[in-house]
Design a protein around this motif. Structure first.
Motif, PDB file in Angstrom:
ATOM      1  N   CYS A 116      -0.781  -9.181  -7.593  1.00 54.73           N
ATOM      2  CA  CYS A 116       0.043  -8.854  -6.428  1.00 54.73           C
ATOM      3  C   CYS A 116       1.221  -9.811  -6.240  1.00 54.73           C
ATOM      4  O   CYS A 116       2.236  -9.449  -5.669  1.00 54.73           O
ATOM      5  CB  CYS A 116      -0.815  -8.814  -5.169  1.00 54.73           C
ATOM      6  SG  CYS A 116      -1.242 -10.445  -4.511  1.00 54.73           S
ATOM      7  N   GLY A 117       1.067 -11.050  -6.675  1.00 59.40           N
ATOM      8  CA  GLY A 117       2.135 -12.032  -6.496  1.00 59.40           C
ATOM      9  C   GLY A 117       2.141 -12.717  -5.143  1.00 59.40           C
ATOM     10  O   GLY A 117       2.908 -13.660  -4.933  1.00 59.40           O
ATOM     11  N   GLY A 118       1.285 -12.270  -4.223  1.00 62.01           N
ATOM     12  CA  GLY A 118       1.373 -12.829  -2.870  1.00 62.01           C
ATOM     13  C   GLY A 118       0.091 -13.394  -2.290  1.00 62.01           C
ATOM     14  O   GLY A 118       0.113 -14.045  -1.245  1.00 62.01           O
ATOM     15  N   CYS A 119      -1.032 -13.183  -2.971  1.00 64.99           N
ATOM     16  CA  CYS A 119      -2.312 -13.636  -2.398  1.00 64.99           C
ATOM     17  C   CYS A 119      -2.496 -15.148  -2.619  1.00 64.99           C
ATOM     18  O   CYS A 119      -1.679 -15.800  -3.271  1.00 64.99           O
ATOM     19  CB  CYS A 119      -3.475 -12.854  -3.010  1.00 64.99           C
ATOM     20  SG  CYS A 119      -3.829 -13.291  -4.732  1.00 64.99           S
ATOM     21  N   CYS A 127      -2.433 -15.848  -6.455  1.00 61.33           N
ATOM     22  CA  CYS A 127      -1.134 -15.635  -7.102  1.00 61.33           C
ATOM     23  C   CYS A 127      -0.148 -16.723  -6.691  1.00 61.33           C
ATOM     24  O   CYS A 127       0.619 -17.224  -7.518  1.00 61.33           O
ATOM     25  CB  CYS A 127      -0.586 -14.252  -6.758  1.00 61.33           C
ATOM     26  SG  CYS A 127      -1.424 -12.915  -7.642  1.00 61.33           S
ATOM     27  N   CYS A 154      -6.363 -12.859  -8.937  1.00 56.84           N
ATOM     28  CA  CYS A 154      -5.726 -12.156  -7.812  1.00 56.84           C
ATOM     29  C   CYS A 154      -6.756 -11.411  -6.962  1.00 56.84           C
ATOM     30  O   CYS A 154      -7.535 -10.599  -7.462  1.00 56.84           O
ATOM     31  CB  CYS A 154      -4.676 -11.172  -8.345  1.00 56.84           C
ATOM     32  SG  CYS A 154      -3.938 -10.139  -7.066  1.00 56.84           S
ATOM     33  N   SER A 155      -6.743 -11.672  -5.652  1.00 52.66           N
ATOM     34  CA  SER A 155      -7.741 -11.037  -4.790  1.00 52.66           C
ATOM     35  C   SER A 155      -7.371  -9.597  -4.460  1.00 52.66           C
ATOM     36  O   SER A 155      -8.226  -8.831  -4.026  1.00 52.66           O
ATOM     37  CB  SER A 155      -7.938 -11.858  -3.515  1.00 52.66           C
ATOM     38  OG  SER A 155      -6.698 -12.051  -2.882  1.00 52.66           O
TER      39      SER A 155
HETATM   40 ZN    ZN Z   1      -2.593 -11.724  -5.970  1.00 54.73          ZN
END
Ligand code: ZN
Ligand code: ZN
Length: 351
Positions: A89-92, A95, A103-104
């Protein structure tokens, strides 16, 4: 569209499959222009994974964005991208810490294994196809600069970042001796990646002469596996290698990597292991103060720096390419890669 479908052990066929569709706002559709067959695809090919037939294979691909969902903010139609094998996701929490394999949001899902690896994303497509729906596309796709062609870029989808992760985990320092166990495509990429950290010597271990020869061309000193322990000891004043990298995913190579590490050395494992246990020589590891690292590579986190290395000429993975086949010949590609026929190293597919 057409895709490379797994029907059962040693049976893959290129056939018509459903066109990819945007199912979530953060999806993008990528038309694949180059894909590759990976050593880990062979685990599925052998039937070693509990995979149900019917899924499209492939987690290494490059292509062009055809369509983006309304939640995609950093990609646009017509852009050339590498599609990471790993969805993230790039945001968790993970990440943001540079650990997209944990990544969750995606559960560390990998393309090309049907629903087994897809966890909470449902049924994922495979990149050995004409196109793919990419979840969490902003962080799973990476836009490519002009200076990187498709055939170099396809290495960014998995094996170059995986080998780089192995080199990072090895904590290689300038002047080190690094021994790499396995000269398949990942092990050969590990020669390139380890070289970025300034070792004095890279010793490449395998049993297949043409692969050892390619290792030599990439700058390593090749050695047959049967002689590896002796050669590594001889070249390090009897100490063992500062860093060993296991790049096969088999217990023989893993044992070799553990036994060849010097006291205080690091064993870094990037081969795919799926068995539940391994007989670990814990007494030896204790006595020798070994550091043992293993994991699924944080591919997406490492693509930017490796893309820069390719773009500026610090790394060129293209000498690994032995075959570029039309997508329709994917079954032949699997056959030669599996049987190591025709001096095969890395097989690319061209849809
Ligand atoms: Zn993530
Ligand atoms: Zn791969």
């Amino acid at each position: 569209m057409r895709g490379t479908v797994f029907h059962g052990p040693h049976d893959v066929r290129v056939e018509r499959v459903a066109d990819p569709e945007i199912k979530s706002p953060t999806d993008a559709i990528v038309r694949i222009t180059r894909a590759a067959i990976c050593g880990s695809d062979l685990h599925a090919y052998h039937g070693a994974m509990p995979a149900e037939p019917g899924f499209v294979l492939g987690h290494e691909g490059v292509g062009v964005i055809e369509e983006v969902g309304p939640g995609v903010t950093r990609l646009k139609k017509g852009q050339r991208v590498v599609v990471s094998g790993l969805v993230a996701c790039g945001g968790c929490f993970y990440c943001r810490r540079g650990q997209p394999s944990q990544c969750s949001e995606s559960g560390g899902a990998v393309f090309g294994y049907g629903k087994n690896a897809a966890r909470n994303l449902g049924w994922l497509g495979g990149e050995q196809s004409e196109g793919i729906a990419v979840p969490m596309a902003d962080y799973t796709c990476y836009p490519l600069p002009e200076g990187i062609d498709d055939e170099a870029a396809v290495f960014l989808a998995d094996i170059l970042p995986t080998s780089y992760f192995g080199a990072l985990n090895g904590n290689i320092r300038p002047g080190d001796t690094v021994a790499i166990f396995g000269c398949g495509p990942v092990g050969l990429c590990a020669i390139l990646s380890a070289g970025l950290f300034g070792p004095a010597e890279i010793i490449a271990v395998d049993t297949v002469p043409y692969r050892l020869e390619l290792a030599r061309k990439l700058g390593a000193n090749p050695v047959d596996a049967a002689k590896a322990q002796d050669v590594i000891l001889n070249r390090t004043n009897g100490r063992g290698a500062d860093v060993t990298i296991e790049a096969v995913g088999n217990e023989g190579a893993l044992n070799g990597a553990i036994m060849a590490a010097r006291g205080g050395g690091t064993v870094s494992v990037i081969g795919v292991f799926m068995g539940p246990t391994f007989e670990f020589p814990i007494g030896l590891a204790f006595a020798r103060d070994l550091t043992f690292r293993i994991g699924l590579a944080n591919i997406n986190a490492h693509i930017p720096e490796l893309a820069r290395c390719i773009e500026r000429g610090a790394i060129d993975p293209r000498p690994l390419i032995s075959h570029v086949l039309p997508l329709d010949d994917a079954a032949h590609g699997y056959d030669i890669f599996n049987a190591r026929k025709d001096n095969v190293v890395k097989v690319l597919l061209k849809p």
